[in-house]
Design an enzyme around this catalytic site. Structure first.
Site, PDB file in Angstrom:
ATOM      1  CE1 TYR A 190      -3.072  -2.990   0.302  1.00  0.00           C
ATOM      2  CE2 TYR A 190      -3.699  -2.249   2.481  1.00  0.00           C
ATOM      3  CZ  TYR A 190      -3.837  -3.129   1.433  1.00  0.00           C
ATOM      4  OH  TYR A 190      -4.756  -4.144   1.515  1.00  0.00           O
ATOM      5  CG  HIS A 228      -1.173  -8.584   0.315  1.00  0.00           C
ATOM      6  ND1 HIS A 228      -0.738  -7.287   0.256  1.00  0.00           N
ATOM      7  CD2 HIS A 228      -2.503  -8.525   0.066  1.00  0.00           C
ATOM      8  CE1 HIS A 228      -1.759  -6.491  -0.003  1.00  0.00           C
ATOM      9  NE2 HIS A 228      -2.840  -7.217  -0.131  1.00  0.00           N
TER      10      HIS A 228
HETATM   11  N1  LIG Z   1      -5.958  -8.425   1.415  1.00  0.00           N
HETATM   12  C1  LIG Z   1      -6.244  -7.904   0.250  1.00  0.00           C
HETATM   13  O1  LIG Z   1      -5.879  -8.433  -0.813  1.00  0.00           O
HETATM   14  C2  LIG Z   1      -7.067  -6.638   0.207  1.00  0.00           C
HETATM   15  C3  LIG Z   1      -7.666  -6.237  -0.995  1.00  0.00           C
HETATM   16  C4  LIG Z   1      -8.429  -5.076  -0.980  1.00  0.00           C
HETATM   17  C5  LIG Z   1      -8.570  -4.347   0.190  1.00  0.00           C
HETATM   18  N2  LIG Z   1      -7.964  -4.749   1.334  1.00  0.00           N
HETATM   19  C6  LIG Z   1      -8.107  -3.993   2.606  1.00  0.00           C
HETATM   20  O2  LIG Z   1      -9.473  -3.781   2.826  1.00  0.00           O
HETATM   21  C7  LIG Z   1      -9.730  -2.399   3.007  1.00  0.00           C
HETATM   22  C8  LIG Z   1     -11.114  -2.070   2.498  1.00  0.00           C
HETATM   23  O3  LIG Z   1     -11.230  -2.396   1.123  1.00  0.00           O
HETATM   24  P1  LIG Z   1     -11.461  -1.292   0.018  1.00  0.00           P
HETATM   25  O4  LIG Z   1     -10.893  -0.015   0.489  1.00  0.00           O
HETATM   26  O5  LIG Z   1     -10.955  -1.786  -1.277  1.00  0.00           O
HETATM   27  O6  LIG Z   1     -13.050  -1.277  -0.103  1.00  0.00           O
HETATM   28  P2  LIG Z   1     -14.268  -0.726   0.785  1.00  0.00           P
HETATM   29  O7  LIG Z   1     -13.857  -0.396   2.163  1.00  0.00           O
HETATM   30  O8  LIG Z   1     -15.384  -1.690   0.560  1.00  0.00           O
HETATM   31  O9  LIG Z   1     -14.667   0.592   0.023  1.00  0.00           O
HETATM   32  C9  LIG Z   1     -13.948   1.787   0.158  1.00  0.00           C
HETATM   33  C10 LIG Z   1     -14.564   2.772  -0.856  1.00  0.00           C
HETATM   34  O10 LIG Z   1     -15.930   3.017  -0.524  1.00  0.00           O
HETATM   35  C11 LIG Z   1     -16.155   4.405  -0.301  1.00  0.00           C
HETATM   36  N3  LIG Z   1     -16.894   4.494   0.986  1.00  0.00           N
HETATM   37  C12 LIG Z   1     -16.397   4.375   2.237  1.00  0.00           C
HETATM   38  N4  LIG Z   1     -17.370   4.488   3.161  1.00  0.00           N
HETATM   39  C13 LIG Z   1     -18.519   4.689   2.486  1.00  0.00           C
HETATM   40  C14 LIG Z   1     -19.858   4.865   2.884  1.00  0.00           C
HETATM   41  N5  LIG Z   1     -20.204   4.868   4.168  1.00  0.00           N
HETATM   42  N6  LIG Z   1     -20.792   5.046   1.906  1.00  0.00           N
HETATM   43  C15 LIG Z   1     -20.441   5.033   0.596  1.00  0.00           C
HETATM   44  N7  LIG Z   1     -19.175   4.872   0.157  1.00  0.00           N
HETATM   45  C16 LIG Z   1     -18.225   4.705   1.090  1.00  0.00           C
HETATM   46  C17 LIG Z   1     -14.805   5.051  -0.205  1.00  0.00           C
HETATM   47  O11 LIG Z   1     -14.786   6.272  -0.911  1.00  0.00           O
HETATM   48  P3  LIG Z   1     -14.421   7.661  -0.156  1.00  0.00           P
HETATM   49  O12 LIG Z   1     -12.978   7.591   0.203  1.00  0.00           O
HETATM   50  O13 LIG Z   1     -14.743   8.670  -1.215  1.00  0.00           O
HETATM   51  O14 LIG Z   1     -15.334   7.726   1.039  1.00  0.00           O
HETATM   52  C18 LIG Z   1     -13.875   4.074  -0.909  1.00  0.00           C
HETATM   53  O15 LIG Z   1     -13.782   4.399  -2.285  1.00  0.00           O
HETATM   54  C19 LIG Z   1      -8.588  -1.716   2.246  1.00  0.00           C
HETATM   55  O16 LIG Z   1      -8.429  -0.373   2.631  1.00  0.00           O
HETATM   56  C20 LIG Z   1      -7.458  -2.609   2.619  1.00  0.00           C
HETATM   57  O17 LIG Z   1      -6.981  -2.289   3.920  1.00  0.00           O
HETATM   58  C21 LIG Z   1      -7.235  -5.904   1.362  1.00  0.00           C
END
Ligand SMILES: NC(=O)c1ccc[n+]([C@@H]2O[C@H](COP(=O)([O-])OP(=O)(O)OC[C@H]3O[C@@H](n4cnc5c(N)ncnc54)[C@H](OP(=O)(O)O)[C@@H]3O)[C@@H](O)[C@H]2O)c1
Length: 269
Positions: free
Chosen positions: A42, A100
């Site tokens: 990240y 990961h």
């Molecule tokens: N292990 C892996 O391979 C892997 C893969 C992907 C992710 N991850 C981890 O999982 C975490 C979460 O996944 P993610 O960030 O991809 O997806 P997520 O949390 O499902 O979605 C985040 C997105 O949704 C928006 N959002 C946040 N809160 C909201 C709400 N209450 N209403 C509407 N939209 C909202 C955000 O935009 P704004 O910023 O504009 O609010 C952002 O674009 C990552 O940050 C990372 O730490 C791990």
């Protein structure tokens, strides 16, 4: 309060970089999140470390997860890369270190990198260890190498439209915490009429209902946002109590819709 177990609602940190990233991380800690989920890939371990240091919280009050990038899986490379992560984080120990992804296209033998992550725990660099994007088959192989109790969590894609039920059930049956990434499916669940109805009935948002569902199932979830109001909104999901009928209705909206699916990834369950 010392955080010894994995806090069920964590703050995802993907995309939280630079000064704005630090501000969002500090806001999350101020609002009450006590788990930050970062990764070598990240590019923000320094920001996470800076936020923990500037928060004024005691080290033991914040649970920090990082993930080892597969490019560090070759024999002899994993622990040095974790030392570098610790330097960037400004910490002596992380609470949880994950593999990961399984090695892309199986290029590196599973045993080679699983044994090294086990050493990360034995040497005290990481208090707990776990995996991410592992399938049932890979989990079984991993448990055979490190023992049944060694894997604290498997982090994978899970939200109401991608419930990954077989894998989640396997994890729960084997005492492996399910950690949901993309727990609000990037904010794309808004068109779902079932989720809309349940959200309206609880005076909640759809993102909150998705998170409340995951927590009610006994999973951990790590949503992220760059916006303070959403960081707060997502945290407040913990006070929503869904009924057994709500949960059954949400179980019925699964579409098996995977968003993270690299060509080099594993053969999913
Ligand atoms: N292990 C892996 O391979 C892997 C893969 C992907 C992710 N991850 C981890 O999982 C975490 C979460 O996944 P993610 O960030 O991809 O997806 P997520 O949390 O499902 O979605 C985040 C997105 O949704 C928006 N959002 C946040 N809160 C909201 C709400 N209450 N209403 C509407 N939209 C909202 C955000 O935009 P704004 O910023 O504009 O609010 C952002 O674009 C990552 O940050 C990372 O730490 C791990």
């Amino acid at each position: 309060m010392t955080v010894r177990t994995i806090p069920k609602l964590g703050f995802g940190t993907y995309g939280r970089t630079g000064p704005e990233g630090i501000s969002a991380l500090l806001a999350a800690l101020e609002i009450g999140y006590r788990h930050l989920d970062t990764a070598q890939d990240y590019g923000n371990e320094s920001e996470v470390g800076a936020a923990v240091a500037r928060s004024g919280l005691a080290r033991d009050d914040v649970f920090v997860t990082t993930k080892i990038a597969p490019r560090h899986y070759a024999k002899g490379n994993l622990l040095p890369s974790l030392h570098e992560s610790l330097d960037r984080l400004g910490l002596e120990q992380v609470d949880l270190t994950l593999l990961h992804w399984p090695s892309p296209n199986g290029e590196i033998e599973l045993g080679d990198y699983v044994e090294q992550i086990a050493e990360a725990k034995q040497s005290g660099l990481s208090r707990l260890i776990g995996v991410s994007n592992f399938t049932i088959d890979l989990l079984q192989q991993t448990m055979a190498i490190v023992g049944e109790d060694a894997i604290a969590t498997n982090q994978f894609e899970l939200n109401p439209h991608m419930q990954n039920k077989r894998l989640a059930d396997f994890c729960q049956a084997n005492g492996i915490l399910v950690t949901c990434y993309l727990p609000i499916a990037h904010g794309t669940l808004g068109d779902d009429p079932v989720l809309q109805r349940i959200a309206a009935a609880h005076g909640a948002t759809i993102a909150q209902v998705a998170l409340a569902f995951e927590l009610a199932k006994g999973y951990a979830a790590i949503p992220t946002s760059s916006k303070v109001e959403r960081i707060r909104e997502n945290f407040a999901s913990q006070s929503i109590v869904l009924s057994p009928t709500d949960i059954r209705d949400i179980e019925s909206v699964d579409q098996g819709r995977r968003r993270i699916d690299p060509a080099w990834g594993p053969d999913w369950d």
